[in-house]
Motif scaffolding. Structure first.
Motif, short mmCIF file in Angstrom:
data_model
loop_
_atom_site.label_atom_id
_atom_site.label_comp_id
_atom_site.label_asym_id
_atom_site.label_seq_id
_atom_site.Cartn_x
_atom_site.Cartn_y
_atom_site.Cartn_z
N SER A 1 0.84 -1.20 0.00
CA SER A 1 0.00 0.00 0.00
C SER A 1 0.88 1.25 0.00
CB SER A 1 -0.87 0.03 1.26
OG SER A 1 -1.72 -1.09 1.31
N PRO B 1 -2.76 -2.48 -5.95
CA PRO B 1 -4.03 -2.99 -5.40
C PRO B 1 -4.46 -4.28 -6.07
CG PRO B 1 -4.43 -1.15 -6.88
CD PRO B 1 -2.94 -1.22 -6.70
N ASN C 1 -4.44 1.39 -2.81
CA ASN C 1 -4.42 0.16 -2.03
C ASN C 1 -4.31 0.50 -0.55
OD1 ASN C 1 -4.45 -2.57 -1.59
ND2 ASN C 1 -2.37 -2.95 -2.33
#
Length: 254
Positions: free
Chosen positions: A203, A207, A216
Motif C-alpha cells: 500500500s 491494489p 491500495n
C-alpha cells in the motif's frame, strides 16, 4: 492473525485519513502491519508511526530509487533508527533497473552497503527487485545477509525463486497475484513451501482485484490471502496461520 508485511503508511496518499485506513484494516481482521522505509524521511516517519501504534512495526532503509540522495549522514541516521525496538528489518533495499532513477552502479554500491549494515544491526532485509535479477542474485550470493530476508511483492520466475529458497529467503505475495495475467506469481505461489511465504499489500500501490486503479490499503491483504489459499489448496485459516508463523520466524518475534 493476519499480517500485512509491507505497507507504506507514511506515504502522502494516507496523510488525510490514516486513522480510517487503520480502522478498516482492523475491521478486516488485519492484526499487524510492517511499514518499510525508502528514504531518510520515510525511515524516520516509519519509526514514528510504529511508536504511535502498538500493532505497527518499522523497517528502515534506502530504496534503489533514492540511492543518488545518500550521504555519509544517511548511514549514521539509519544506524541510529535501527536501534529502536520497533524496527524489525532493514528495508526496503535492492535494485530497480526498470525506472533507473539512480545510476545502477550506485544502486549496487548502496545495496551492498545496506546488507552489511543490516548484518551489523542483526536485522533481516526486505528486498526490492525489478528487472535486475542477475545482478541482485550475484550480490546476495557474494554479500550474504546473515539474518535472512524477504523478496517483497515477488514477481520473478520459479527458477529464480528456487535459488532464493536455497539461500533461505522468504517470498512475499501482493495484489498482482490476483491479476489474470499473473503467470510467474501464480506458479511461484503454487510451489513455494508452506514455511516460506508472506503476505503484503505494498500500500498504497499494487491494489488487488477488484481495486485495480484505486489506492491500495492494508485491509486488502485479505484478498491476497484468499488467492494464495486457493492456489495452495488450503483454508483461509491455515494460510493465515502459516504466514503468521513465517513472519514471526523471519523477524524473530515472540
Amino acid at each position: 492473525m493476519i499480517w500485512d508485511t509491507h505497507a507504506h503508511l507514511d506515504d502522502e496518499q494516507f496523510d488525510q485519513d490514516l486513522s480510517a485506513v487503520l480502522e478498516r484494516a482492523k475491521e478486516a481482521g488485519i492484526t499487524q502491519i510492517i511499514n518499510p522505509g525508502h528514504s531518510e524521511t520515510s525511515s524516520r516517519n516509519s519509526v514514528k508511526i510504529a511508536g504511535k501504534y502498538d500493532f505497527i512495526y518499522a523497517a528502515v532503509g534506502i530504496h534503489p530509487h533514492n540511492a543518488k540522495d545518500c550521504t555519509e549522514n544517511t548511514w549514521e541516521l539509519l544506524n541510529r533508527l535501527a536501534q529502536n525496538p520497533k524496527v524489525i528489518a532493514w528495508g526496503e533495499i535492492g535494485l530497480d533497473y526498470f525506472r533507473d532513477l539512480s545510476p545502477r552502479e550506485l544502486q549496487q554500491k548502496h545495496f551492498i552497503q545496506q546488507i552489511e549494515l543490516a548484518n551489523e544491526a542483526g536485522l533481516p532485509i526486505i528486498v526490492h527487485n525489478r528487472d535486475a535479477h542477475a545482478d541482485l542474485l550475484k550480490i546476495i550470493k557474494q554479500y550474504r545477509p546473515e539474518n535472512g530476508g524477504v523478496f517483497h511483492s515477488y514477481s520473478g520466475s520459479w527458477e529464480m525463486a528456487k535459488e532464493l529458497l536455497k539461500m533461505e529467503f522468504y517470498l512475499s505475495f501482493s495484489g498482482p497475484l490476483t491479476y489474470k495475467n499473473a503467470r510467474h506469481a501464480v506458479e511461484v505461489a503454487q510451489n513455494v513451501p508452506p514455511d516460506r511465504f508472506l503476505l503484503e499489500t505494498d500500500s498504497p500501490y499494487l491494489p488487488p482485484e477488484p481495486y485495480r486503479g484505486k489506492r491500495n490499503e492494508p485491509a486488502h491483504v485479505k484478498l491476497v490471502l484468499k488467492k494464495l489459499a486457493e492456489l495452495k489448496g488450503l483454508s483461509l485459516e491455515e494460510t493465515a496461520r502459516l504466514s503468521t508463523e513465517n513472519v514471526k520466524r523471519l523477524f524473530r518475534l515472540a
